[in-house]
Each structure stands twice: as structure tokens, then as C-alpha cells.
Design a protein around this motif. Structure first.
Motif, PDB file in Angstrom:
ATOM      1  N   LEU A 235       0.648  -1.213  -0.012  1.00  0.00           N
ATOM      2  CA  LEU A 235       0.119  -0.018  -0.095  1.00  0.00           C
ATOM      3  C   LEU A 235       0.988   1.126   0.045  1.00  0.00           C
ATOM      4  N   MET A 236       1.985   1.251   0.912  1.00  0.00           N
ATOM      5  CA  MET A 236       2.838   2.609   0.913  1.00  0.00           C
ATOM      6  C   MET A 236       3.351   2.784  -0.281  1.00  0.00           C
ATOM      7  N   ASN A 237       3.739   1.821  -1.133  1.00  0.00           N
ATOM      8  CA  ASN A 237       4.397   2.079  -2.348  1.00  0.00           C
ATOM      9  C   ASN A 237       3.578   2.141  -3.466  1.00  0.00           C
TER      10      ASN A 237
ATOM     11  N   LYS B 125      10.430   3.272   9.514  1.00  0.00           N
ATOM     12  CA  LYS B 125      11.085   4.471   9.754  1.00  0.00           C
ATOM     13  C   LYS B 125      10.447   5.147   8.296  1.00  0.00           C
ATOM     14  N   ILE B 126      10.134   6.584   8.656  1.00  0.00           N
ATOM     15  CA  ILE B 126       9.481   7.441   7.485  1.00  0.00           C
ATOM     16  C   ILE B 126      10.652   8.040   6.812  1.00  0.00           C
ATOM     17  N   LYS B 127      10.844   7.522   5.451  1.00  0.00           N
ATOM     18  CA  LYS B 127      11.862   8.226   4.736  1.00  0.00           C
ATOM     19  C   LYS B 127      11.483   9.365   3.891  1.00  0.00           C
ATOM     20  N   ASP B 128      10.200   9.243   3.763  1.00  0.00           N
ATOM     21  CA  ASP B 128       9.454  10.537   2.568  1.00  0.00           C
ATOM     22  C   ASP B 128       8.292  10.766   3.157  1.00  0.00           C
TER      23      ASP B 128
ATOM     24  N   SER C 295       8.921  -1.194  -7.399  1.00  0.00           N
ATOM     25  CA  SER C 295      10.246  -0.381  -7.173  1.00  0.00           C
ATOM     26  C   SER C 295      10.934  -1.123  -6.025  1.00  0.00           C
ATOM     27  N   GLU C 296      12.215  -0.586  -6.375  1.00  0.00           N
ATOM     28  CA  GLU C 296      13.131  -1.366  -5.361  1.00  0.00           C
ATOM     29  C   GLU C 296      12.932  -0.873  -3.950  1.00  0.00           C
TER      30      GLU C 296
ATOM     31  N   PRO D 271       8.929   4.746   0.553  1.00  0.00           N
ATOM     32  CA  PRO D 271       8.872   5.888   1.452  1.00  0.00           C
ATOM     33  C   PRO D 271       9.162   5.625   2.757  1.00  0.00           C
ATOM     34  N   ILE D 272       8.989   4.126   3.346  1.00  0.00           N
ATOM     35  CA  ILE D 272       9.028   3.566   4.388  1.00  0.00           C
ATOM     36  C   ILE D 272      10.211   2.585   4.899  1.00  0.00           C
TER      37      ILE D 272
END
Length: 1056
Positions: free
Chosen positions: A882-884, A914-917, A892-893, A898-899
Motif C-alpha cells: 500500500l505504501m508503495n 522509519k519514514i523516509k519520505d 520499485s526497489e 517511502p518507508i
């Protein structure tokens, strides 16, 4: 303007012909006197007679009363444009709603595909064919349905040895056992009668010892004093056994009123939402006390936990979900009416936008409560199948197709990977038939009515029931069969179509009379515009078809008159009709059948199920006027059919009795997954007594309670011994015991055993819960956070008397190792805290016990407690997708996601990311919606200044952990003080409401995670947190004195 779709096209035709100009209207109005047709006037008249718009109706009355031709024409022009504006607004709203529904359908199909894909990955070869379509076919086959029913053990009298405690919740309205004020307002209606009768009926069932019906306590001059009574007995325990042990002083059915919200105000249900958690805490305290009392009476000393917690309506469903989570007992839900269905209907009417509807009805908060109820419920009880498919099917948390697939897999022992859909059971409401009097069947029934009305055998018309006389005065020939319709004068009830069918069918008019019981009225002009419009149309139709002497429409009737009305219709060999466009259930059909009346009913909704069970009438299309007339004519003219349907109804009506309802209810509940608190570490009373006998005695040598708690020797008090001597003697004994290294004695061994086995929470009378979320941009605790913790502890120590019985708990999103390091940075020993609630409430620790080689171990009972419906691996896979997929990055790789899963912060019941974006992070309500559509139930949240996302079990949270401490260690939530900042993690709002005291420190937390909680169009913070509460205080300065004063101020509001 629902039901008047023709209006738009007609109005556009009028406007396009130029009839909307003032000059043309003036000419048209002027020539109307000569018999010419005025389309504008006709259009406006037709619209205002069938549209529920009070403003338009009032304007129309003014127009009709206007004598000046020019002024009347101008007002007609104005009204015409206003209606055109309404039509445009309706079209706009319908377009928006169409787009929303289309998007929702796509999301649901996407969810089904994801579920099918995920579940098929790990199937064996023999199970690969179990796709959605095939599983639905398997499920709906008769053979499987029969096997499903036969597997349920029907509740019977052999359950008498059980001593069950059943909890029912119905929060809103005015609830009492006698003289119910039904119809006083929209909140005090059929649901109130239903839950009271259900409580009484359940208490009479074998195996049920006590039933508690919880509602709101109202001590207000606006309502009767009886609604302020904390307890009301509805019925005593069963008395049909010779064994005195079958009954007890606490058995029976009771109304338990819990105070929550403003004590001196009666609130409508839309205003109760911010106070739900306060009700839950009050109900939890009562249930814990009652469980202990029942345990002493019938449980052999062990607590008798609720067998089931049953919520009625959305507000009680929300409460039942929280109570069920706190107690770890099964939950059942009855929706009664549903928010999504109401929202759909209001949007279709086109008079209000979604924002306006939400503002008026708090509809989004109600819908979220219903979704949460579906998350937690083991069983959902409905009145009809239509309610399951067409109403519950609108919810994220229930998918009819997916539910059938999961049910089939469970039955075959195939893994569902943590996905769950609640079971739906159709159990029609019960009815009390004890007061129903059925006249003997036979040809003499007609003669019986003739004798009564003619005064033969000493009888006279005055001896008849008053309501009979009121109805009979309308008829030229009251002996003809009566067609009876009983409903509100609501457009949805379709009374006008019935009247047209009757008026245009001459054979039916010759054979029968028509009685319309349309509520009570004094003046039509004082009624709501919709009801007034229906009644006005009824009167016009009676005049149009010249039905005087054939149609009765009394202005008034009492509730007690209703059985007499049914009896009157049955004596004339009449028919009961419900022609509603859609009827959710149709209780009046059951009431009529119980009095021996065959029925004609709409084929839309509940009457289909009633007809299937009773087989006592005919179903019709409510839009087909001719079909209605034909069905009525058939029943009143064919006497053999009338008698057959009458007998069928009387023979099968027991299926809708309260005993039958309760038997089916308990059978269904017994088939649920039973669960209740089962502690791995027992707490015997003798251990507790030994522990309490040494209660903090070393902390205050001068305390007078010292000699009472340790010696327990009241004789010493009366002997006048010096207090100091007693203190010294006690301390001497304790020092000797402490210094005996080679076998110090039984007392010391017991003390060590107790101290190592049970947390200090059991001895606390007050708990300070520090739940500050003060983090920097990296999610690390800021330095000022540990400084505030130090000040809080020093502030408590300013009052030695209360400090002696006060404990501390730290509630945080940090994992336990990081929490220990955080405390060490402030030179704190972890043992200075009675409890650590870590990882957003997914783990609870008790420093000083449950250690292994110096390492803290989580409470194993809490882990079992929150494990309900936890699907760790399934959630990981779905959340990643879902997040991707939200950014079109499904393939995607890992590096572009984003997580990123954070293993060091995760545990068995917490998945940490961890939230990257942050810009790509989904809002909590959106993520929860997608997970629900896939059958996954959990509690997602953002924390630590939006740098982390935690996914924890449905029953876990920092707020619920406090309720667990109450249940497990009996430290009342009312004696807890929660210290927060002005913002925090996305679970921050849950920490404010309740019976605990809350201190909010202003200016401490510069930024939290709440911006990721809700998207546009969702419910608001005011629907969760009360605007004003005596249990919440704010402080501007975080000095020790200010904190101490705030604690002292809050202690005066109750508790300690």
C-alpha cells in the motif's frame, strides 16, 4: 427532492419556453381566470406539495394568500428560480457522490484482488482453485448451509447450570423500565423498547444469571428524576426452581446508569461522542465490581466475567469495542440504523452537502464508530438479510463476498493469514405476545361484530373500545372488511399510492373500508413540511375519489389503542398493509399477524424475511399501484385464502417471540470465539494480604497506620501503649528479619516472594502517567523531556502524604531499551517507575519483576490480552504494498520506498517503520480504510514527530494499556493522572478523554504527528475530545510548584 426526478426536466422545459419571464407570467396568471393553463404556477404547486422544503412551503402559502396578481406572479417567478437552484445543487451533489462511489467500488475490487492474491500464494495444490467466485458458489450451496446450521448446538434448558453475566449497552435517549416515553424525541424510540425487553427476556433464559443494561445517567430538571437513579431493577432472577442456589441477590435484569458528559444536561446522541471514553471507564469500574460480587455468589470465588458485551447503535458499539478490548471478552453489535446508509440517503436528497450533513449529524464520527465496532465484533445481529447486503455492505470493514471466502477457508482449516470479517446473523426482534387476545376463528366473527355494534344481548356501542368508535364514525358501513395501514405520514411510507390504488379500484371500494393511522396531529400547519404535505395530499385524494364514508383517518390514538385497532380489523376479516417504498424490518407486520391479520407488504426489505417465516400474505411492488389493488382485492374477496393466511400467521408467529429470539441469540453467541481474562500469574488473596501488611512501612516511620498495617492488633491501641515504642518495636522486628541471612524467617521469605512476583502497582492508590511526546526532527527525545520528568517526580514529592501511595508510569512510543537509556540520561533508575508502557502501547513492563539476567521482560498476560486478530506477517506484506502503490511504485526497489522497517524498534506486537519520505505517507484514516477492506484489523499510528510509523494490534494502545492496568491490578483509572503536551503522536487524542485526570503542558511540544491522523472529510477532534472538562487542566509553566498545584486541583474533582 428525492423521488421527484421529473422536476428537473419539467422545470428546464418551462424555463426554456420563456415562461419564466415576469411579463409572460403576469399574462399567464391574468388568463388563469379564463381557464387557461399556467405552467409556472402548476409546476410550483406540484413541487411544493411533494418536496420536503419548509422554506418553500412557507413561501408557497404566502403566494396563495397574495391577492395582487402582479405580486403573486413575481413571487411565483422567485420560487421557480429557487427550485431551479435546488435542482442544480442536487445535480452537482449527485455528480460528486457518483464519483465517490465509483472510486470506492474500485478500491474495494482492488482490495479483493489483493486478498485473493495474498491468500493463494501459500495454498497447497489442492486449494489453488479456491478463488472468490468458486468459494461463493460453495458457500451458497444448500448442502453447506444445512451443515452450517446443524453444527450449531441450540440453546436449551440443559444450560441451567451455567451462571452467565450478559452486558447490554444503549447509551442515548431516555431509558427506563416502566412508562417509557417513546416518541418524546428522535433518540427515545423503538430501540429503547427493544433493549429493555431484550434485557428482561434474556434474564429469564436458562443459564443466564444476570443482565446489566448500561445507559447514561441524567440528573437534569429537563427530564424525570427516575433517569438519575443509578440502578433500576427490570426483573428478578428465575424462580422456577426449588433449589435456592438457582437465584441470588444479584440475579435478574437491571438498568445501570453511568454518569458521563455534563451531569445536569440531557444531550442528543450527536453530542455524546466526546464523552464515550468517560462512559467506558465508568462501565468498566461497575463490571469489575460486579464480576467480583458474582464470583463470590456463584463463581466459587473466581470473578465471573461478562459472557458477552452487546452494543446497540453506533455510540454503544464504539463503547462495546473499547470495553471488549479492556476486558478481553467477546463483543456483539446491533446497528439498528446505520450511518453510511443515512449519509447515502441524505446525499441523494440533494439538499445538503456532505460537510453540512457531517456538521449536523456528526455522521463521519458515527461511521468511524461503526467501522471500529466491525473491527472488534465477533457477531453482528441484523433484522433482515437486506440489512446485511445493502447496508453493512457499504462499510470498509465488511465485504459480503470476502466474508464468505474467509468463512469457507476457516471451515476447511485453511489459513486466512490474519484476515477477518465479522459474522452476520439475521435474528428478527422479539415481541411480547402475552397481552395479545385472539378471537376464535370461524364464520361467527362477522356476527360478533354485528352484535357488538347493534347493541344485542345487552351490549351497546358505548361498551366498545373508544378507538373503535373513533374509527367507526368515519364509515357508512363499518361491517365491511377493514384494510389497515399504520405508519407515520412520511413520503417513504407510500400512503398516497395506497390511497390511489384504493380510490381507482371500484370493486375494492365496494368490498372494503380503508383505515389510515398516521400518527397524532392537532393542526396540519404545525407539522413538519414533509408530514404536512402527505396529509394534505391524502385529504385531496379522498376528495378527488369521493371516498367519504369509506376511509378513516383519526387524528389521535394512544399506544395502548394499537392492539385494539388490530383486533377491530381482524374482527371485520380485514387485511394489514405496509406499502412502504423500503421497509428495514416491519415490526407492525408481526404485530398484525399476532392478532390474526393477513398482510400485504412491500417486497423491498424486511417484509421478505417475515413473509418467508410466516407465509401469511402477499408481497407487492410498492411502485405498482395496480398490483397493490389486486393483492388487497384478492385477500378480502377470497375467504378461504384469508383463513389460510390467518392460520399460517398464528401458527408461525412464535418465531418472533422473545424466548425464540433469545434462544437463537444465545445459540449464535455460544458459537463465537469465547475468551476472557486468564492470567498466567494468579494473585491469591493470602499473598495480597501478606503484601499489603507491609505496605510501604519503611517510607514513613511516624505514620499512625504503621502499627495497624503491620501488627493488626487493635488491643494494642486500647491499651494505651506509646506510639513511638510501638514503631521502634516494629522496626526492630523488621531489621532482625532483614539481617537473618541463613533463614531469616517465613515473613521475610514471603515478602521477598511477593515483591518479586507482583508489581508495586497493586499497592498504589494513585498513578502518575507521563506521556509526553517531545522529540526532535530525527525522532530522538529532546533534552527538555527528561528535565520535565524530573520536575514531575519532584512535584509529587512536595506532598509526602500522597507521595507515599503514588506510583509512576512512563508511556512512550520508544522501545524498552531506548526507554531505559532515556531514563539513564536523567540519572533515573528504571526501578523508580512502577510501569513502562513502551512501543506505543504494544508492551507493558514492571521494573523490579519479570527480569532475566537483569533484562526487563514484558508482561506475558498483556501479550496474550492484545493478541486478538493480530496478523503480523499479513500486515507487513500489505502495508509495504500500500505504501508503495500509493505512488505507483509497487514494483520499485526497496531503496525507493517511502518507508523502511526498523527491526530494532519492532517486537512481537509492533511493526515499526522509519519514514523516509513524509510527503508520501498515507494518513492514518486512509491506511486503516485500505487495511479494513482487506480484512486486516489493527491500530496504525505515526509517532516521534512523524519520523516513525507503528502498527500494533487492534486492542493495543497507550490509552488501552491504562485500562488493562485497571483490570489486571485494580488500580482505578479515576486515580490516574496523565501528563501530556499540547500535541503528540496520532494516538494523542485517545489519551485525553476518560475518567482519569489530565494535565496538558502548554508550549512544551513544538510539533507532533497529528497532521497525519485524518484527511479532509473525516471527523474532527471535537468529536473525540470534550471542549471543556473538570478533569482536564492546562499549565503554562512547567515548574514543580505549578505541577503540584495542578495535581492538587485535579484531585478535588474526584478520586484521589
Amino acid at each position: 427532492m428525492a423521488g421527484n426526478e421529473w422536476i428537473n426536466g419539467y422545470l428546464e422545459a418551462i424555463l426554456s419556453t420563456g415562461a419564466a419571464t415576469v411579463d409572460e407570467q403576469q399574462k399567464a396568471v391574468a388568463t388563469i381566470e379564463s381557464g387557461h393553463f399556467n405552467p409556472t404556477k402548476y409546476f410550483v404547486e406540484e413541487v411544493v406539495s411533494s418536496v420536503d422544503e419548509s422554506d418553500l412551503h412557507r413561501t408557497w402559502i404566502k403566494v396563495v394568500a397574495t391577492r395582487n396578481t402582479r405580486e403573486r406572479s413575481s413571487r411565483l417567478e422567485n420560487m421557480c428560480w429557487r427550485i431551479w437552484h435546488l435542482a442544480r445543487k442536487k445535480k452537482q451533489l449527485e455528480g460528486e457522490e457518483f464519483q465517490r462511489l465509483a472510486k470506492r467500488r474500485w478500491e474495494r475490487e482492488q482490495g479483493r484482488r489483493d486478498v485473493t492474491e495474498d491468500m493463494s500464494e501459500e495454498l497447497s495444490e489442492g486449494e489453488k482453485g479456491d478463488g472468490v467466485g468458486e468459494m461463493i458458489q460453495i458457500e451458497t450451496s444448500k448442502k453447506n448451509l444445512q451443515r452450517q446450521i446443524s453444527n450449531l448446538e441450540v440453546w436449551s434448558d440443559d444450560k441451567m447450570e451455567k451462571k452467565l453475566y450478559v452486558v447490554l449497552l444503549s447509551l442515548h435517549g431516555l431509558v427506563r423500565g416502566e412508562n417509557m416515553e417513546l416518541g418524546r424525541d428522535s433518540d427515545t424510540g423503538g430501540q429503547i423498547k427493544y433493549v429493555v425487553e431484550l434485557a428482561r427476556a434474556l434474564a429469564k433464559m436458562p443459564g443466564v444469571y444476570r443482565v446489566d443494561l448500561f445507559t447514561r445517567q441524567i440528573s437534569s430538571p429537563e427530564v424525570d428524576w427516575s433517569y438519575g437513579e443509578p440502578t433500576e431493577m427490570l426483573s428478578a432472577g428465575q424462580e422456577d426452581g426449588d433449589d435456592d442456589d438457582n437465584t441470588g441477590e444479584s440475579s435478574g435484569a437491571y438498568i445501570i446508569r453511568i454518569p458521563f458528559g455534563p451531569r445536569d444536561k440531557y444531550l442528543q446522541k450527536e453530542l455524546l461522542w466526546p464523552h464515550i471514553q468517560e462512559f467506558v471507564d465508568g462501565a468498566l469500574a461497575h463490571i469489575l465490581n460486579m464480576s467480583k460480587v458474582l464470583g463470590e455468589q456463584v463463581g466459587g470465588g473466581q470473578p465471573v466475567w461478562p459472557y458477552v458485551i452487546h452494543g446497540h447503535y453506533a455510540d454503544a458499539g464504539d463503547s462495546a469495542a473499547l470495553l471488549s478490548g479492556a476486558l478481553n471478552v467477546p463483543m456483539v453489535l446491533t446497528g439498528h440504523s446505520l450511518g453510511r446508509n443515512k449519509l447515502e440517503q441524505l446525499l441523494k436528497q440533494g439538499r445538503q452537502s456532505k460537510e453540512d450533513i457531517n456538521s449536523t449529524y456528526k455522521i463521519m464520527r458515527r461511521i468511524e464508530a461503526e467501522e471500529l465496532s466491525l473491527d472488534a465484533a465477533e457477531l453482528v445481529i441484523t433484522s433482515t438479510k437486506q440489512e446485511i447486503e445493502e447496508q453493512w455492505g457499504l462499510y470498509d470493514g465488511f465485504d459480503v463476498k470476502l466474508e464468505k471466502v474467509l468463512r469457507a477457508r476457516v471451515r476447511r482449516g485453511v489459513n486466512c493469514h490474519g484476515r477477518y470479517m465479522p459474522r452476520m446473523a439475521v435474528i428478527p426482534p422479539g415481541m411480547d405476545f402475552s397481552n395479545v387476545v385472539i378471537q376464535e376463528d370461524g364464520p361467527e366473527v362477522d356476527g360478533d361484530l354485528t352484535q357488538l355494534t347493534s347493541g344485542i344481548d345487552g351490549s351497546s356501542p358505548k361498551a366498545l373500545p373508544a378507538i373503535w368508535l373513533e374509527v367507526m364514525r368515519f364509515f357508512t358501513n363499518p361491517h365491511k372488511p377493514m384494510i389497515l395501514a399504520l405508519s407515520r405520514p412520511d413520503p417513504k411510507k407510500n400512503i398516497t399510492t395506497l390511497l390511489k390504488a384504493f380510490g381507482e379500484c371500484r370493486p375494492l371500494r365496494k368490498l372494503a373500508n380503508l383505515t389510515l393511522i398516521m400518527g397524532n396531529r392537532d393542526d396540519i400547519d404545525e407539522m413538519s413540511s414533509g408530514n404536512a404535505s402527505v396529509l394534505t395530499t391524502v385529504l385531496k385524494l379522498i376528495d378527488k375519489y369521493d371516498l367519504y364514508g369509506q376511509v378513516a383517518y383519526p387524528k389521535h390514538h394512544k399506544q395502548s389503542d394499537v392492539p385494539e385497532i388490530y383486533r377491530f380489523a381482524a374482527k371485520t376479516k380485514g387485511v394489514f398493509i405496509n406499502p412502504a417504498l423500503v421497509e428495514p424490518f416491519g415490526l407492525t407486520l408481526i404485530e398484525a399477524s399476532a392478532h390474526g391479520l393477513p398482510m400485504v407488504a412491500t417486497k423491498n426489505g424486511g417484509p421478505v424475511d417475515i413473509h418467508r417465516a410466516l407465509n401469511n400474505g402477499l408481497l407487492v411492488d410498492p411502485h405498482d399501484q395496480q398490483a397493490i389493488a389486486d393483492a388487497l382485492l384478492k385477500l378480502v374477496s377470497e375467504k378461504n385464502m384469508w383463513h389460510e393466511y390467518r392460520k399460517n400467521g398464528l401458527k408461525n408467529i412464535h418465531l418472533f417471540s422473545w424466548p425464540e429470539h433469545c434462544r437463537t441469540y444465545l445459540t449464535r453467541v455460544a458459537a463465537c470465539r469465547m475468551r476472557h481474562p486468564q492470567w498466567q500469574t494468579n494473585t491469591p488473596d493470602d499473598d495480597k494480604a501478606a503484601e499489603e501488611s507491609l505496605n510501604d512501612s519503611l517510607k514513613d516511620e511516624q505514620d499512625m497506620s504503621l502499627r495497624l498495617s503491620i501488627d493488626g492488633d487493635l488491643a494494642a491501641l486500647s491499651s494505651g501503649q506509646d506510639t513511638q515504642d510501638q514503631v521502634k518495636r516494629v522496626l526492630s522486628k523488621m531489621k532482625k528479619s532483614d539481617s537473618g541471612s541463613n533463614g531469616g524467617g517465613a515473613g521475610n521469605m514471603l515478602l521477598d516472594k511477593v515483591a518479586n512476583k507482583y508489581p508495586l502497582l497493586r499497592r498504589r492508590r494513585r498513578l502518575i502517567v507521563i506521556a509526553l511526546d517531545v522529540y526532535d526532527n530525527n525522532g530522538s527525545p529532546e533534552k527538555k523531556m527528561i528535565e520535565i520528568v524530573q520536575r514531575i517526580i519532584k512535584a509529587v514529592q512536595l506532598d509526602p502524604q500522597t507521595a507515599r501511595v503514588t506510583g509512576f508510569a512512563l508511556s512512550t512510543a520508544m522501545p524498552v531499551l531506548e526507554t531505559v537509556d532515556f531514563l539513564a540520561s536523567g540519572n533515573f533508575s528504571v526501578n523508580e517507575f512502577d510501569a513502562l508502557i513502551c512501543s506505543s502501547g504494544s508492551e507493558v513492563y514492571y521494573p523490579g519483576i519479570n527480569t532475566e539476567e537483569g533484562k526487563l521482560l514484558p508482561d506475558p498476560d498483556y501479550e496474550v490480552h492484545i493478541d486478538y486478530r493480530w496478523a503480523c506477517e499479513g500486515l507487513k506484506k500489505t502495508i509495504w504494498k500500500l505504501m508503495n502503490a500509493s505512488q505507483g511504485e509497487a514494483n520499485s526497489e526497496k531503496a525507493s520506498s517511502p518507508i523502511e522497517e526498523e527491526q530494532k524498534s519492532s517486537n512481537a506486537h509492533c511493526i515499526s517503520y522509519k519514514i523516509k519520505d513524509l510527503s508520501k505517507a498515507r494518513k492514518v484514516d486512509d491506511l486503516r480504510q485500505k487495511l479494513r477492506m482487506r480484512g486486516l484489523r489493527c491500530h496504525p499510528m505515526y509517532c516521534r514527530r512523524s519520523t516513525r510509523m507503528h502498527v500494533i494490534p487492534l486492542l493495543a494502545s497507550r490509552a488501552q494499556a491504562l485500562r488493562y492496568l485497571f483490570v489486571r491490578w485494580r488500580l482505578n483509572v479515576a486515580n490516574m493522572y496523565v501528563i501530556l503536551g499540547e500535541t503528540g503522536d496520532t494516538d494523542y487524542e485517545e489519551m485525553i478523554s476518560g475518567t482519569h485526570k489530565t494535565i496538558i503542558m502548554k508550549g512544551l511540544v513544538s510539533k507532533g504527528s497529528e497532521e497525519l491522523l485524518r484527511g479532509p472529510g473525516s471527523y474532527l477532534r471535537d468529536d473525540i475530545v470534550p471542549n471543556e472538562s473538570p478533569l482536564v487542566t492546562y499549565i503554562d509553566e512547567t515548574t514543580e510548584e505549578k505541577i503540584a498545584n495542578a495535581l492538587k486541583q485535579l484531585s478535588k474533582s474526584g478520586g484521589m
